[in-house]
Every structure is written in C-alpha cells, then in structure tokens.
Design a protein around this motif. Structure first.
Motif, PDB file in Angstrom:
ATOM      1  N   GLU A 192       0.550  -1.349  -0.493  1.00 32.11           N
ATOM      2  CA  GLU A 192      -0.603   0.032   0.285  1.00 32.11           C
ATOM      3  C   GLU A 192       0.972   1.064   0.258  1.00 32.11           C
ATOM      4  O   GLU A 192       1.018   2.257  -0.724  1.00 32.11           O
ATOM      5  CB  GLU A 192      -1.007   0.194   1.174  1.00 32.11           C
ATOM      6  N   TRP A 194       4.191   1.308  -1.184  1.00 33.48           N
ATOM      7  CA  TRP A 194       4.645   1.561  -2.103  1.00 33.48           C
ATOM      8  C   TRP A 194       3.947   2.275  -3.020  1.00 33.48           C
ATOM      9  O   TRP A 194       4.252   2.889  -4.364  1.00 33.48           O
ATOM     10  CB  TRP A 194       4.848   0.047  -2.532  1.00 33.48           C
ATOM     11  N   GLN A 195       2.228   1.378  -3.929  1.00 34.31           N
ATOM     12  CA  GLN A 195       1.623   2.292  -4.332  1.00 34.31           C
ATOM     13  C   GLN A 195       1.211   3.734  -3.999  1.00 34.31           C
ATOM     14  O   GLN A 195       1.578   4.659  -5.389  1.00 34.31           O
ATOM     15  CB  GLN A 195       0.260   1.643  -4.486  1.00 34.31           C
ATOM     16  N   ALA A 196       1.006   4.593  -3.015  1.00 27.99           N
ATOM     17  CA  ALA A 196       1.136   5.366  -3.085  1.00 27.99           C
ATOM     18  C   ALA A 196       2.167   6.137  -3.272  1.00 27.99           C
ATOM     19  O   ALA A 196       2.397   7.667  -4.031  1.00 27.99           O
ATOM     20  CB  ALA A 196       1.215   5.773  -1.432  1.00 27.99           C
ATOM     21  N   GLU A 197       3.421   5.838  -2.820  1.00 31.68           N
ATOM     22  CA  GLU A 197       4.736   6.319  -3.187  1.00 31.68           C
ATOM     23  C   GLU A 197       4.783   6.776  -4.862  1.00 31.68           C
ATOM     24  O   GLU A 197       5.015   7.736  -5.249  1.00 31.68           O
ATOM     25  CB  GLU A 197       5.895   5.882  -2.911  1.00 31.68           C
ATOM     26  N   GLN A 198       4.218   5.995  -5.488  1.00 28.19           N
ATOM     27  CA  GLN A 198       4.020   5.757  -7.242  1.00 28.19           C
ATOM     28  C   GLN A 198       3.511   6.827  -7.588  1.00 28.19           C
ATOM     29  O   GLN A 198       2.974   7.751  -8.949  1.00 28.19           O
ATOM     30  CB  GLN A 198       3.964   4.935  -7.667  1.00 28.19           C
ATOM     31  N   TRP A 199       2.115   6.992  -7.474  1.00 27.35           N
ATOM     32  CA  TRP A 199       0.600   7.554  -7.459  1.00 27.35           C
ATOM     33  C   TRP A 199      -0.325   7.982  -6.674  1.00 27.35           C
ATOM     34  O   TRP A 199      -0.832   8.564  -7.046  1.00 27.35           O
ATOM     35  CB  TRP A 199      -0.443   6.339  -7.843  1.00 27.35           C
ATOM     36  N   GLY A 200       0.258   8.327  -5.344  1.00 24.16           N
ATOM     37  CA  GLY A 200      -0.214   9.103  -4.665  1.00 24.16           C
ATOM     38  C   GLY A 200      -1.537   9.019  -3.506  1.00 24.16           C
ATOM     39  O   GLY A 200      -2.045   7.306  -4.433  1.00 24.16           O
ATOM     40  N   GLU A 201      -2.549   8.853  -3.030  1.00 20.88           N
ATOM     41  CA  GLU A 201      -3.083   8.860  -2.923  1.00 20.88           C
ATOM     42  C   GLU A 201      -4.356   9.662  -1.965  1.00 20.88           C
ATOM     43  O   GLU A 201      -4.125  10.475  -1.625  1.00 20.88           O
ATOM     44  CB  GLU A 201      -3.318   7.740  -1.246  1.00 20.88           C
ATOM     45  N   ASP A 202      -5.651   9.283  -1.655  1.00 19.88           N
ATOM     46  CA  ASP A 202      -6.560  10.051  -1.450  1.00 19.88           C
ATOM     47  C   ASP A 202      -6.623  10.508   0.178  1.00 19.88           C
ATOM     48  O   ASP A 202      -6.462   9.743   1.106  1.00 19.88           O
ATOM     49  CB  ASP A 202      -8.089  10.248  -1.711  1.00 19.88           C
TER      50      ASP A 202
END
Length: 228
Positions: A192, A194-202
C-alpha cells in the motif's frame, strides 16, 4: 456517556474503581488486569477522559474487556481461529513485478521470515501472485502451538495485530520483541505504501491507514505492558 466520577484507583487485586465502585466489562464481569503496569495504564485511560467518556478512545480497556469476555471463556478455540491466518501468511505472497516492488518486499519481508524460521524451526512456501498455495503442515502446526501457549490478554492484542496486518508472523515477531511496532506496521502495509509513493493517495486512504496504525500500535503497547 457523561463522566460521572472523579477518582480512579487500582485495587490490590488489580481491578479498577471509579470513586470506589468497581469497573466491569460490558458483560458485567470484573475488569481485573494481570499486572500492575497494565492496570495503571488502563486506569490512566479512565483518568484522561474529559466531560464525556469516549469508549473508542480507550483502546487498552477495550482489549482487556475482549480478553476477559470473549477470549478467556474459550481460549483454545480462539487461538485456533487466529492460527488460521498462517495458511495465507502475508509475507509469503510476493509480487512478480515491477522489480522495485519485488526488491522491497524481499528486503523487508525476508528478514522477518528468516527470524521465524530460526525461532520456530519451520519453512514457508513463497508464492508469486495472489493464488492461494498450501503452506507446510509442520509450519501451521508449530505456529498454532505458539498461539495455544499464550494467555487471553496476549491473544486479545495479537488478534488486533494479525487482523490489521494480515500476518501471523509479524504479530509473533512483535510479541517476542524481534520487530519494533512502527516497523511492523509499515512492513504489513508495504504494498500500500509503495503504491502511494508511485501514484499518491486520497484522504480516505490516509485516514483509514492512520486509524489502523493507532489501533495496531495500541495493541503493541498492550503487549509491552503485559511484560510489566
């Protein structure tokens, strides 16, 4: 509920009283703690309440209630249910791509599994992807035995850690002091993060992870206090 008491005390038998009246669990069982360190920490939660009592903010009290009411009456069954998480151990399910994520999983998760192999004398089956693969029966039995040896209070905290992390191995590593709580939480949310690092998060994802982190760290604190 409005605060109705002024004085919070710990009794000689490690119960909690409010103006001399004993605190009970929601099911009306006596709230009695296993040691003075935890009893004082639970008492502090009651002392820190403001004009209104906020049960959801009293996480140590909630874990103690669960240990007394839900777990202690059938310790064996609860431990067996929790041990089922070993069948789908988070740390065994690896990405096959992209390479940076594969490398990060290996760097963070491999040392935790190595600890478990050495500590319990078991092996694990690593899987690429999300399709379920059976784990070695000897591993499942050994980790089940490890849980069966724990107290109701330990299992209450472990249950929170396991359900939030999805990893029985991480929970046992925290219990035995092999993994620090913050590192344990981040390890269990590696994908989770890692994904936030790539695409950001809400904001919803941030708030949800923050709430999970608070509950996770409270359970880790509960385990630490159990050691006295």
């Amino acid at each position: 509920m409005k605060r109705f008491y002024k004085q919070v005390s710990v009794t000689p038998d490690l119960g909690i009283t409010l103006d001399g009246r004993p605190v009970r669990t929601p099911g009306r069982l006596p709230l009695v703690l296993p040691n003075m360190t935890l009893a004082e920490a639970v008492a502090d939660e009651w002392r820190e309440q403001g004009e209104e009592i906020l049960p959801h903010a009293m996480r140590l009290t909630g874990l103690a209630n669960a240990a007394i009411e839900r777990i202690a009456p059938d310790l064996e069954s609860f431990a067996a249910g929790l041990s089922a998480y070993a069948e789908s151990e988070l740390l065994c399910y690896r990405a096959d791509a992209p390479e940076p994520l594969v490398a990060r999983q290996a760097a963070v998760w491999d040392p935790i599994l190595a600890w478990a192999r050495a500590r319990y004398g078991v092996g694990f089956v690593l899987v690429e992807g999300i399709m379920h693969q059976p784990q070695p029966p000897a591993m499942l039995a050994r980790l089940s035995e490890a849980l069966a040896a724990r107290t109701a209070f330990e299992l209450a905290a472990l249950s929170t850690i396991v359900t939030i992390s999805g990893s029985l191995v991480i929970a046992l590593a925290v219990l035995e002091g092999a993994l620090e709580p913050e590192a344990a939480f981040d390890a269990s949310h590696l994908d989770e993060l890692w994904q936030a690092e790539q695409w950001g998060e809400d904001d919803f994802a941030l708030d949800q992870r923050a709430a999970h982190r608070t509950d996770f760290l409270a359970a880790c604190t509960f385990l630490r206090l159990l050691r006295g």
